[in-house]
Design a protein around this motif. Structure first.
Motif, PDB file in Angstrom:
ATOM      1  N   ALA A 289      25.606  18.393  -6.227  1.00 18.15           N
ATOM      2  CA  ALA A 289      26.674  18.910  -5.598  1.00 18.15           C
ATOM      3  C   ALA A 289      27.056  18.952  -4.194  1.00 18.15           C
ATOM      4  O   ALA A 289      28.351  18.371  -3.599  1.00 18.15           O
ATOM      5  CB  ALA A 289      27.643  21.006  -5.781  1.00 18.15           C
ATOM      6  N   LYS A 290      26.169  19.041  -2.870  1.00 20.74           N
ATOM      7  CA  LYS A 290      26.183  18.106  -2.061  1.00 20.74           C
ATOM      8  C   LYS A 290      26.845  17.321  -2.321  1.00 20.74           C
ATOM      9  O   LYS A 290      27.529  16.464  -1.279  1.00 20.74           O
ATOM     10  CB  LYS A 290      24.993  18.323  -1.733  1.00 20.74           C
ATOM     11  N   GLY A 291      25.686  15.565  -3.019  1.00 25.13           N
ATOM     12  CA  GLY A 291      26.353  14.050  -2.842  1.00 25.13           C
ATOM     13  C   GLY A 291      27.551  14.587  -2.904  1.00 25.13           C
ATOM     14  O   GLY A 291      28.941  13.824  -2.459  1.00 25.13           O
ATOM     15  N   ALA A 292      28.556  15.194  -4.365  1.00 26.96           N
ATOM     16  CA  ALA A 292      29.668  14.820  -4.425  1.00 26.96           C
ATOM     17  C   ALA A 292      30.904  15.868  -3.549  1.00 26.96           C
ATOM     18  O   ALA A 292      31.567  14.793  -3.209  1.00 26.96           O
ATOM     19  CB  ALA A 292      29.891  15.875  -5.496  1.00 26.96           C
TER      20      ALA A 292
ATOM     21  N   LEU B 197      34.202  13.962   0.956  1.00 25.16           N
ATOM     22  CA  LEU B 197      34.616  14.590   2.417  1.00 25.16           C
ATOM     23  C   LEU B 197      35.121  13.125   3.465  1.00 25.16           C
ATOM     24  O   LEU B 197      35.427  12.747   4.320  1.00 25.16           O
ATOM     25  CB  LEU B 197      33.644  15.511   3.237  1.00 25.16           C
ATOM     26  N   GLU B 198      33.660  12.059   2.927  1.00 21.08           N
ATOM     27  CA  GLU B 198      33.359  11.076   3.199  1.00 21.08           C
ATOM     28  C   GLU B 198      35.001  10.027   3.239  1.00 21.08           C
ATOM     29  O   GLU B 198      35.339   9.386   4.040  1.00 21.08           O
ATOM     30  CB  GLU B 198      32.280  10.661   3.175  1.00 21.08           C
ATOM     31  N   GLU B 199      34.837   9.749   1.631  1.00 21.00           N
ATOM     32  CA  GLU B 199      35.653   8.932   1.511  1.00 21.00           C
ATOM     33  C   GLU B 199      37.453   9.578   1.861  1.00 21.00           C
ATOM     34  O   GLU B 199      38.236   8.772   1.402  1.00 21.00           O
ATOM     35  CB  GLU B 199      35.450   8.631   0.221  1.00 21.00           C
ATOM     36  N   LYS B 200      38.058  10.303   1.681  1.00 22.79           N
ATOM     37  CA  LYS B 200      39.150  11.353   1.787  1.00 22.79           C
ATOM     38  C   LYS B 200      39.545  10.797   0.245  1.00 22.79           C
ATOM     39  O   LYS B 200      41.478  10.244   0.458  1.00 22.79           O
ATOM     40  CB  LYS B 200      39.449  10.791   3.045  1.00 22.79           C
ATOM     41  N   ILE B 201      39.504  11.193  -0.744  1.00 21.42           N
ATOM     42  CA  ILE B 201      40.235   9.962  -1.849  1.00 21.42           C
ATOM     43  C   ILE B 201      40.376  11.547  -2.920  1.00 21.42           C
ATOM     44  O   ILE B 201      39.484  12.543  -2.917  1.00 21.42           O
ATOM     45  CB  ILE B 201      39.639   9.099  -1.933  1.00 21.42           C
TER      46      ILE B 201
ATOM     47  N   GLN C  62      39.651  10.020  -8.863  1.00 24.65           N
ATOM     48  CA  GLN C  62      39.011   8.660  -8.865  1.00 24.65           C
ATOM     49  C   GLN C  62      37.366   8.855  -8.438  1.00 24.65           C
ATOM     50  O   GLN C  62      36.942   7.475  -9.206  1.00 24.65           O
ATOM     51  CB  GLN C  62      39.438   7.930  -6.991  1.00 24.65           C
ATOM     52  N   LEU C  63      37.131   9.511  -7.969  1.00 25.83           N
ATOM     53  CA  LEU C  63      34.774   9.751  -7.774  1.00 25.83           C
ATOM     54  C   LEU C  63      34.723   9.782  -9.546  1.00 25.83           C
ATOM     55  O   LEU C  63      33.313   8.779  -9.402  1.00 25.83           O
ATOM     56  CB  LEU C  63      34.714  10.270  -6.986  1.00 25.83           C
ATOM     57  N   ILE C  64      35.689  10.421  -9.795  1.00 25.72           N
ATOM     58  CA  ILE C  64      34.980  11.238 -11.468  1.00 25.72           C
ATOM     59  C   ILE C  64      35.395   9.952 -12.573  1.00 25.72           C
ATOM     60  O   ILE C  64      34.365   9.333 -13.172  1.00 25.72           O
ATOM     61  CB  ILE C  64      35.550  11.792 -11.937  1.00 25.72           C
ATOM     62  N   ASP C  65      35.622   8.883 -11.925  1.00 27.22           N
ATOM     63  CA  ASP C  65      36.706   7.815 -12.601  1.00 27.22           C
ATOM     64  C   ASP C  65      34.923   6.609 -12.335  1.00 27.22           C
ATOM     65  O   ASP C  65      34.801   5.869 -13.770  1.00 27.22           O
ATOM     66  CB  ASP C  65      37.646   6.822 -12.359  1.00 27.22           C
ATOM     67  N   ARG C  66      34.555   6.599 -11.367  1.00 25.93           N
ATOM     68  CA  ARG C  66      33.291   5.576 -11.846  1.00 25.93           C
ATOM     69  C   ARG C  66      32.546   6.055 -12.161  1.00 25.93           C
ATOM     70  O   ARG C  66      31.014   5.666 -12.480  1.00 25.93           O
ATOM     71  CB  ARG C  66      33.263   5.665  -9.850  1.00 25.93           C
ATOM     72  N   VAL C  67      32.273   7.091 -12.347  1.00 34.39           N
ATOM     73  CA  VAL C  67      31.068   8.139 -13.534  1.00 34.39           C
ATOM     74  C   VAL C  67      31.031   7.391 -14.644  1.00 34.39           C
ATOM     75  O   VAL C  67      30.052   7.936 -15.830  1.00 34.39           O
ATOM     76  CB  VAL C  67      30.444   9.278 -12.786  1.00 34.39           C
ATOM     77  N   THR C  68      32.372   7.499 -15.428  1.00 32.51           N
ATOM     78  CA  THR C  68      32.737   8.414 -16.174  1.00 32.51           C
ATOM     79  C   THR C  68      32.858   6.347 -16.922  1.00 32.51           C
ATOM     80  O   THR C  68      32.882   6.089 -16.466  1.00 32.51           O
ATOM     81  CB  THR C  68      34.318   8.878 -16.726  1.00 32.51           C
TER      82      THR C  68
END
Length: 258
Positions: free
Chosen positions: A201-204, A209-213, A217-223
């Protein structure tokens, strides 16, 4: 700065510890009628007192972390000793206007809504103020930016900020707890399951916060097509994961406005 916190409950203590650990050259005093439970703070260089006005003359900023029903009494108690000082209120549901009337408009008043993660320098502290108090508010913003993030919002959104940023801590922890429970069910011991769930959860959050997207969009990287992630997400949505969270947040806001 000399920072005087009135109210030694969970939030007041968290703010005091955060300031003492993550800022430099700030002296913190915290007050509570019964100091027995917070006397340990003195080991962190924090002054502890059972008298709300003790040392308040030297304060640059006074932070109220009290209950709404205590506001009238506390402001009456300190009003004669705080002229020209900045009053920072973390009291839910009490407007800037209401505070200014009590202290006869002799002070800049700033509203804040932090959460208890401020103790670890990781709060999302929403801040609101009137334009005439912008100069004093900038000092408050600068202080709380050292303790996480400090977005400036309109005062009318303070109740919503309470739900999303302060109550939201409990919601996030409930997700981690559920993830931990699932981890135990699929084979991990409780401590390992908790460590994995919390760090994930912390990493997500850090990625966002770092990428501001957008999260999707991040979920798409995992699925991946026909993968285990997408079937898990779809099952959660079938069971009302997103809708129940949204309903919970809206219900909390309705409660504040009652």
């Amino acid at each position: 700065m000399n920072i005087h916190i009135i109210g030694g409950g969970n939030l007041g203590v968290a703010i005091a510890l955060g300031i003492s650990k993550y800022t430099k050259e700030n002296q913190v005093t915290i007050t509570r009628r019964n100091t027995e439970s917070i006397i340990y703070l003195e080991k962190n260089g924090i002054q502890v007192s059972s008298v709300n006005t003790n040392g308040i003359d030297e304060a640059d900023i006074i932070i109220l972390t009290i209950k709404p029903y205590q506001v009238d009494h506390v402001l009456e108690e300190i009003a004669s000793k705080i002229e020209g000082k900045t009053v920072v209120s973390a009291v839910s549901g009490v407007s800037i206007e209401a505070i200014q009337k009590k202290i006869k408009n002799n002070n800049a008043v700033v509203r804040i809504m932090p959460n208890i993660a401020i103790q670890f320098g990781e709060s999302a502290t929403c801040i609101a103020f009137e334009e005439k108090d912008k100069k004093e508010a900038e000092k408050v913003i600068s202080l709380f930016q050292k303790l996480g993030t400090a977005p400036v919002i309109e005062e009318k959104l303070m109740d919503a900020a309470t739900v999303l940023g302060a109550c939201g801590t409990a919601y996030a922890l409930r997700y981690i707890r559920a993830s931990m429970q699932a981890g135990i069910e699929i084979g991990f011991d409780s401590q390992t399951a908790l460590a994995i769930a919390a760090q994930t959860a912390k990493g997500a959050a850090q990625m966002l916060l770092e990428e501001k997207i957008h999260p999707e969009q991040l979920i798409d990287r995992v699925t991946t097509p026909q993968g285990c992630t997408i079937v898990g997400l779809n099952e959660m949505e079938h069971q009302g994961f997103s809708s129940s969270l949204i309903k919970g947040i809206k219900t909390s806001l309705q409660k504040i406005k009652e």
